[in-house]
Design an enzyme around this catalytic site. Structure first.
Site, PDB file in Angstrom:
ATOM      1  N   HIS A 292       0.697  -1.312   0.119  1.00 51.91           N
ATOM      2  CA  HIS A 292       0.058  -0.115   0.156  1.00 51.91           C
ATOM      3  C   HIS A 292       0.900   1.120   0.128  1.00 51.91           C
ATOM      4  O   HIS A 292       0.245   2.396  -0.168  1.00 51.91           O
ATOM      5  CB  HIS A 292      -0.929  -0.085   1.298  1.00 51.91           C
ATOM      6  CG  HIS A 292      -2.245   0.637   1.118  1.00 51.91           C
ATOM      7  ND1 HIS A 292      -2.389   1.430  -0.173  1.00 51.91           N
ATOM      8  CD2 HIS A 292      -3.139   1.163   1.862  1.00 51.91           C
ATOM      9  CE1 HIS A 292      -3.602   2.232   0.091  1.00 51.91           C
ATOM     10  NE2 HIS A 292      -4.037   1.926   1.249  1.00 51.91           N
ATOM     11  N   ASP A 296      -2.276   2.278  -4.485  1.00 44.26           N
ATOM     12  CA  ASP A 296      -3.629   2.711  -3.604  1.00 44.26           C
ATOM     13  C   ASP A 296      -4.493   1.506  -3.965  1.00 44.26           C
ATOM     14  O   ASP A 296      -4.439   0.705  -4.780  1.00 44.26           O
ATOM     15  CB  ASP A 296      -4.022   4.051  -4.125  1.00 44.26           C
ATOM     16  CG  ASP A 296      -3.166   5.184  -3.980  1.00 44.26           C
ATOM     17  OD1 ASP A 296      -2.434   4.891  -2.779  1.00 44.26           O
ATOM     18  OD2 ASP A 296      -2.844   6.157  -4.645  1.00 44.26           O
TER      19      ASP A 296
END
Length: 321
Positions: A292, A296
């Site tokens: 992450h 995204d």
């Protein structure tokens, strides 16, 4: 890691990936520059450099172990804890961890501690891929002398999705995000010696038959312990197929330096709704774990949705439309 300035991109990638000190590597290139072959040789020599046992250690290992006497507790006082003790006297066995198992354990622990790993899920209707494979597998085998499996479809789908969502083909290098513009796909292979991830190079330039042939060659080398370090490094994305063992769903762990990995699972017939009707279809759960810090949620979901579209419409993928 030590500074890597002045090195070629390929050498820099290997040095950073294995956390090496360039000053410890003997360069054989022009003006003493370090080449990719120098790094690979350095790693190979380090792997084979076994430290011999000292006599005292060997004697201690050979001697039968005896439980340490436990101190008696004084009246009214609790005896001191002597450390972990067996919970039962049931039969057990011990074996030394192989170098491969130890290295895999180190890398998996490292990636869990350094990456922000999330997993997104979807499911794919395998009907059209299975129908296409069933219709052409004999002709495919006769023409190319290799079987047509599911993995080549997923390798091609992964390449398509990486081109659609380039951010998934990126990784963090210090304070920079580096985006790869090539498609070397790692394919996890389980052997009796442990899990390895050989790399299919330039998967975007290979035909389905060439992908299947390359996977077969790498799997055979893995089973025979013939893989070289160059076969195992540099994957930009990885595919793991737990479905061959019956796994229904899992959260695969990243294979660095890649920032994402696709988990395939078992194909099971389930009731699904198609055009407002309940029908039975062969379905597969898909999972993509991703870092992450780089990717995204919107990009990860879009990426996995594109893989689903490619698998459910293989003709469009093969026609590149």
């Amino acid at each position: 890691a030590a500074a890597v300035g002045g090195l070629s991109p390929a050498v820099q990638r290997l040095v950073l990936e294995h956390d090496l000190d360039p000053s410890a590597i003997e360069g054989t290139g022009k003006d003493g520059r370090i080449t990719k072959e120098d790094v690979l040789r350095h790693l190979s020599e380090a792997e084979s450099d076994d430290t011999p046992e000292r006599p005292a250690e060997r004697d201690a290992a050979a001697a039968p172990s005896r439980p340490e006497p436990r101190p008696s507790a004084e009246p009214g006082k609790k005896a001191p804890d002597s450390g972990p003790r067996p919970v039962s006297d049931q039969p057990q066995s011990r074996e030394k961890m192989s170098r491969l198992r130890m290295r895999v354990a180190e890398r998996l622990t490292e990636v869990q501690q350094t990456a922000a790993i999330l997993t997104t899920f979807n499911e794919a209707d395998m009907s059209r891929v299975m129908a296409l494979r069933s219709e052409f597998k004999e002709t495919f085998k006769k023409k190319h002398d290799v079987g047509l499996g599911f993995m080549s479809f997923f390798v091609k789908a992964a390449v398509d999705a990486l081109k659609t969502v380039p951010k998934v083909n990126a990784f963090i290098d210090g304070d920079e995000i580096v985006t790869n513009h090539y498609y070397d796909i790692g394919v996890a292979v389980s052997t009796e010696h442990g899990l390895v991830v050989p790399v299919v190079r330039g998967a975007d330039r290979l035909s389905m038959a060439e992908v299947e042939r390359e996977i077969g060659t790498l799997a055979e080398k893995a089973q025979n312990r013939q893989l070289e370090l160059s076969d195992l490094t540099g994957a930009v994305f990885t595919i793991s197929n737990g479905g061959v063992f019956g796994s229904m769903m899992s959260t695969p762990i990243l294979n660095p330096p890649g920032s994402a990995i696709l988990g395939m699972h078992a194909i099971t017939k389930r009731a699904v709704v198609v055009d407002d009707e309940i029908v039975i279809r062969p379905m597969m759960y898909l999972a993509v774990s991703y870092d992450h810090r780089v990717i995204d949620g919107r990009e990860a979901v879009t990426f996995l949705k594109r893989i689903k579209e490619c698998i459910e419409n293989p003709e469009r993928m093969l026609l590149e439309i």
